[in-house]
Design an enzyme around this catalytic site. Structure first.
Site, PDB file in Angstrom:
ATOM      1  N   CYS A  83      18.961 -74.285  95.497  1.00 53.53           N
ATOM      2  CA  CYS A  83      18.105 -75.153  94.677  1.00 53.53           C
ATOM      3  C   CYS A  83      18.450 -74.998  93.212  1.00 53.53           C
ATOM      4  CB  CYS A  83      16.644 -74.807  94.938  1.00 53.53           C
ATOM      5  SG  CYS A  83      16.299 -73.055  94.779  1.00 53.53           S
ATOM      6  N   GLY A  92       8.077 -82.515  99.413  1.00 50.18           N
ATOM      7  CA  GLY A  92       7.036 -81.825  98.639  1.00 50.18           C
ATOM      8  C   GLY A  92       5.896 -82.763  98.268  1.00 50.18           C
ATOM      9  N   GLU A 110       6.929 -68.403  92.636  1.00 49.61           N
ATOM     10  CA  GLU A 110       6.996 -67.331  93.628  1.00 49.61           C
ATOM     11  C   GLU A 110       7.524 -66.085  92.923  1.00 49.61           C
ATOM     12  OE1 GLU A 110       9.249 -69.580  96.881  1.00 49.61           O
ATOM     13  OE2 GLU A 110       7.453 -68.921  97.951  1.00 49.61           O
ATOM     14  N   ASN A 150      18.707 -73.527 103.582  1.00 47.73           N
ATOM     15  CA  ASN A 150      19.791 -72.894 102.813  1.00 47.73           C
ATOM     16  C   ASN A 150      19.702 -71.371 102.780  1.00 47.73           C
ATOM     17  OD1 ASN A 150      17.527 -73.162 101.187  1.00 47.73           O
ATOM     18  ND2 ASN A 150      18.708 -73.402  99.313  1.00 47.73           N
ATOM     19  N   GLY A 205      11.385 -76.833  99.802  1.00 47.80           N
ATOM     20  CA  GLY A 205      12.185 -77.919 100.380  1.00 47.80           C
ATOM     21  C   GLY A 205      12.441 -78.984  99.325  1.00 47.80           C
ATOM     22  N   SER A 206      12.678 -80.187  99.784  1.00 48.04           N
ATOM     23  CA  SER A 206      13.058 -81.249  98.848  1.00 48.04           C
ATOM     24  C   SER A 206      11.825 -81.796  98.117  1.00 48.04           C
ATOM     25  CB  SER A 206      13.741 -82.371  99.619  1.00 48.04           C
ATOM     26  OG  SER A 206      12.824 -82.941 100.518  1.00 48.04           O
ATOM     27  N   THR A 207      12.085 -82.435  96.998  1.00 46.56           N
ATOM     28  CA  THR A 207      10.996 -83.033  96.214  1.00 46.56           C
ATOM     29  C   THR A 207      10.306 -84.134  97.018  1.00 46.56           C
ATOM     30  OG1 THR A 207      12.075 -82.448  94.152  1.00 46.56           O
ATOM     31  CG2 THR A 207      10.507 -84.280  94.055  1.00 46.56           C
ATOM     32  N   GLU A 216       8.026 -75.261  95.969  1.00 47.10           N
ATOM     33  CA  GLU A 216       9.323 -74.920  95.367  1.00 47.10           C
ATOM     34  C   GLU A 216      10.282 -76.007  95.803  1.00 47.10           C
ATOM     35  OE1 GLU A 216       9.985 -72.679  93.277  1.00 47.10           O
ATOM     36  OE2 GLU A 216       8.522 -71.072  93.506  1.00 47.10           O
TER      37      GLU A 216
HETATM   38  P1  NAD Z   1      13.326 -80.793 103.463  1.00 46.26           P
HETATM   39  O1  NAD Z   1      12.285 -81.177 102.475  1.00 46.26           O
HETATM   40  O2  NAD Z   1      14.006 -81.859 104.222  1.00 46.26           O
HETATM   41  O3  NAD Z   1      12.740 -79.790 104.550  1.00 46.26           O
HETATM   42  C1  NAD Z   1      12.113 -78.586 104.207  1.00 46.26           C
HETATM   43  C2  NAD Z   1      11.139 -78.197 105.300  1.00 46.26           C
HETATM   44  O4  NAD Z   1      10.071 -79.143 105.341  1.00 46.26           O
HETATM   45  C3  NAD Z   1      11.745 -78.180 106.698  1.00 46.26           C
HETATM   46  O5  NAD Z   1      11.206 -77.074 107.394  1.00 46.26           O
HETATM   47  C4  NAD Z   1      11.248 -79.486 107.285  1.00 46.26           C
HETATM   48  O6  NAD Z   1      11.181 -79.482 108.703  1.00 46.26           O
HETATM   49  C5  NAD Z   1       9.863 -79.575 106.683  1.00 46.26           C
HETATM   50  N1  NAD Z   1       9.287 -80.916 106.639  1.00 46.26           N
HETATM   51  C6  NAD Z   1       9.904 -82.115 106.670  1.00 46.26           C
HETATM   52  N2  NAD Z   1       9.017 -83.125 106.572  1.00 46.26           N
HETATM   53  C7  NAD Z   1       7.805 -82.556 106.455  1.00 46.26           C
HETATM   54  C8  NAD Z   1       6.486 -83.057 106.265  1.00 46.26           C
HETATM   55  N3  NAD Z   1       6.229 -84.372 106.191  1.00 46.26           N
HETATM   56  N4  NAD Z   1       5.474 -82.178 106.143  1.00 46.26           N
HETATM   57  C9  NAD Z   1       5.704 -80.850 106.168  1.00 46.26           C
HETATM   58  N5  NAD Z   1       6.919 -80.310 106.352  1.00 46.26           N
HETATM   59  C10 NAD Z   1       7.961 -81.151 106.483  1.00 46.26           C
HETATM   60  O7  NAD Z   1      14.366 -79.901 102.634  1.00 46.26           O
HETATM   61  P2  NAD Z   1      15.739 -79.288 103.156  1.00 46.26           P
HETATM   62  O8  NAD Z   1      16.728 -80.413 103.221  1.00 46.26           O
HETATM   63  O9  NAD Z   1      15.499 -78.432 104.330  1.00 46.26           O
HETATM   64  O10 NAD Z   1      16.117 -78.311 101.947  1.00 46.26           O
HETATM   65  C11 NAD Z   1      16.848 -78.688 100.838  1.00 46.26           C
HETATM   66  C12 NAD Z   1      15.950 -78.882  99.646  1.00 46.26           C
HETATM   67  O11 NAD Z   1      15.182 -77.706  99.390  1.00 46.26           O
HETATM   68  C13 NAD Z   1      16.730 -79.123  98.370  1.00 46.26           C
HETATM   69  O12 NAD Z   1      16.127 -80.165  97.637  1.00 46.26           O
HETATM   70  C14 NAD Z   1      16.587 -77.816  97.618  1.00 46.26           C
HETATM   71  O13 NAD Z   1      16.745 -77.910  96.233  1.00 46.26           O
HETATM   72  C15 NAD Z   1      15.225 -77.381  98.007  1.00 46.26           C
HETATM   73  N6  NAD Z   1      15.060 -75.946  97.801  1.00 46.26           N
HETATM   74  C16 NAD Z   1      14.228 -75.518  96.797  1.00 46.26           C
HETATM   75  C17 NAD Z   1      14.085 -74.160  96.537  1.00 46.26           C
HETATM   76  C18 NAD Z   1      13.197 -73.656  95.438  1.00 46.26           C
HETATM   77  O14 NAD Z   1      12.872 -72.482  95.443  1.00 46.26           O
HETATM   78  N7  NAD Z   1      12.798 -74.477  94.487  1.00 46.26           N
HETATM   79  C19 NAD Z   1      14.791 -73.229  97.314  1.00 46.26           C
HETATM   80  C20 NAD Z   1      15.625 -73.706  98.326  1.00 46.26           C
HETATM   81  C21 NAD Z   1      15.741 -75.071  98.563  1.00 46.26           C
END
Ligand code: NAD
Length: 468
Positions: free
Chosen positions: A274, A223, A448, A144, A218-220, A240
């Site tokens: 997010c 995470g 962060e 995003n 990334g996503s929960t 995050e």
């Molecule tokens: P995602 O979790 O699908 O992917 C995030 C990253 O993780 C990508 O680079 C992906 O390739 C990598 N990834 C995927 N599987 C992995 C694994 N098993 N081990 C390590 N890395 C892996 O998330 P997304 O769909 O790219 O992003 C959207 C999500 O991010 C939403 O839930 C959003 O709320 C969250 N987000 C949070 C913040 C914050 O600061 N809290 C900011 C922006 C986005």
């Protein structure tokens, strides 16, 4: 076809295999990027480990390097912003803001102090508490805000004396790879490596023995995998994660003005933030006025290709996310939701979805309980403030939240009861370099930004010198 290379050990690297990158405004491939092999990842990690030996030793060149990086980003802003709109979809003005914001974040971080605390200095001992770097940081980002969120990690990690291997999302790798290229002659060899690949590459990084800290956004769901992988050899983590931010409107607001502010707090970046407003709780007497004003804005705002003049909302970034938003809206309709605006894709090529305002939904419906991460907002009436607070807190997420009211003391008192990392009054999405940002509950671990974020890239060493 655009081809962008990785940065490993200060050099441009291609790979045997490549991945396609789609322009979400046209749903067509416009670039190819390397699919990093395990051997290449090992080379990036080895290079970062080697660079750490000298990079850790002297703070002055690190501060200078951050400033020089900011300068280089500003020089390249036009090119980087264009790439960002192409791969992410956001309007060009917003892409430019993200790039310039990244430079500003680097500048700000370069001024932060890494404190040494003297806790005892007398005839028996001198005791100092130092913040030491951790080593190689694996930085993993979502799609995003690919550049800004990378810089949130890069800047404090480098200032503290760590070195970095960064992996962007496979949906938006291009601008991040271009950032690596832009900084190749600004930062010493190995200090900043950028690799691209699929989700598996992320998993290789989090389990790599060279890594001492994982900074993940990334996503929960992902995470939790990252945390599990880190636990195996006790890597430090900052996570995050997702959010499902509630906004509570109090009964003394100006409904018209609040509706407009709420709209942009939910729909900026096509709702893909997010900490966007994802649920709105409005006093029942004002509900119709606020929801219908938001629907008017939703129906009049220009949605389209981020390169087009006047466009304020671009497409969703990728096909799975486009499908998901459609599914959540369809599910809400099946549960009896009333669609005041939008409710369907724009149609034609590209992942465009009409800004959608829903009423007649409540907790127990997916769009209220889950993170929609897209341009569809449930606006729900409430009867008393205690009820609104309870409903806002009835979530496993806890990233941020806001309260809107003319009486700011009352607003602050309600906001302080929200179970979330940032509680805003009369604003939302006010995210700045000098304030900590992070989530309660399933929205993350650690923060962060600001000195608090910087400390997450350090470990404490107590230097205790006995006097003879
Ligand atoms: P995602 O979790 O699908 O992917 C995030 C990253 O993780 C990508 O680079 C992906 O390739 C990598 N990834 C995927 N599987 C992995 C694994 N098993 N081990 C390590 N890395 C892996 O998330 P997304 O769909 O790219 O992003 C959207 C999500 O991010 C939403 O839930 C959003 O709320 C969250 N987000 C949070 C913040 C914050 O600061 N809290 C900011 C922006 C986005």
């Amino acid at each position: 076809m655009l081809e962008q290379q990785m940065t490993i050990a200060g050099r441009a690297e291609t790979a045997a295999n490549t991945l396609a990158v789609i322009n979400p405004a046209t749903a067509t491939e416009f670039a190819r990027v390397p699919d990093c092999s395990r051997e290449q990842l090992d080379a990036a990690m080895a290079s970062a480990s080697d660079a750490f030996i000298t990079w850790r030793s002297d703070e002055v060149p690190r501060r200078r390097a951050l400033k020089a990086s900011a300068e280089r980003i500003r020089e390249k802003a036009g090119e980087l912003a264009r790439l960002l709109t192409l791969e992410q979809g956001k309007p060009l003005a917003a892409a430019t803001e993200e790039i310039m914001g990244s430079a500003a974040w680097l500048d700000y971080t370069s001024t932060l102090d890494i404190p040494v605390e003297v806790v005892q200095d007398d005839a028996t001992a001198r005791v100092e508490v130092h913040r030491r770097p951790l080593g190689v940081v694996a930085a993993i980002t979502p799609w995003n805000f690919p550049v800004l969120l990378a810089v949130w990690k890069l800047a404090p990690a480098l200032l503290a004396g760590n070195t970095v291997v960064l992996k962007p999302s496979p949906f938006t790798p291009v601008t991040t790879l271009a950032l690596g290229e832009a900084l190749r002659d600004v930062l010493p060899t190995g200090v900043f490596n950028v690799v691209s690949g699929g989700n598996e590459l992320g998993a290789w990084m989090t389990s790599h023995p060279a890594v001492r800290k994982i900074s993940f956004t990334g996503s929960t769901a992902t995470g939790k995998h990252v945390a599990a992988s880190a636990a195996a050899d006790l890597k430090r983590v900052t996570l995050e994660l997702g959010g499902n931010d509630a906004a509570i409107v109090l009964d003394d607001v100006d409904p018209e003005a609040t509706a407009e502010k709420l709209f942009w707090s939910a729909f900026a970046n096509c709702g893909q933030i997010c900490s966007a407003v994802k649920r709105a709780y409005v006093p029942k007497d004002m509900h119709t006025r606020i929801a219908s004003r938001m629907a008017e804005i939703a129906s009049s705002v220009k949605v389209g290709d981020g390169f087009e003049e006047g466009v304020l909302i671009g497409p969703l970034n990728n096909r799975p996310q486009f499908d998901r938003v459609g599914e959540l809206v369809a599910d809400a309709r099946r549960s009896g939701a009333k669609v005041l605006a939008g409710g369907e894709p724009v149609g034609g090529a590209g992942y465009f979805f009409k800004p959608t305002i829903l009423t007649g939904v409540e907790e127990g419906t997916r769009i209220v309980d889950e993170e929609q991460f897209g341009p569809a907002l449930p606006v729900m009436p409430y009867s008393d403030v205690e009820e609104a607070i309870e409903r806002a807190n009835r979530s496993s997420f806890g990233l941020s939240g806001s309260v809107w009211g003319a009486d700011t003391d009352r607003g602050a008192s309600v906001a302080s009861r929200l179970e979330c990392g940032t509680a805003w009054v009369n604003q939302h999405l006010a995210i700045v370099p000098h304030l900590p940002f992070g989530g309660f509950k399933h929205s993350g671990i650690g923060v962060e930004n600001g000195p608090w974020g910087l400390m997450g890239f350090t470990q404490i060493q107590t230097l205790n010198v006995a006097r003879q």
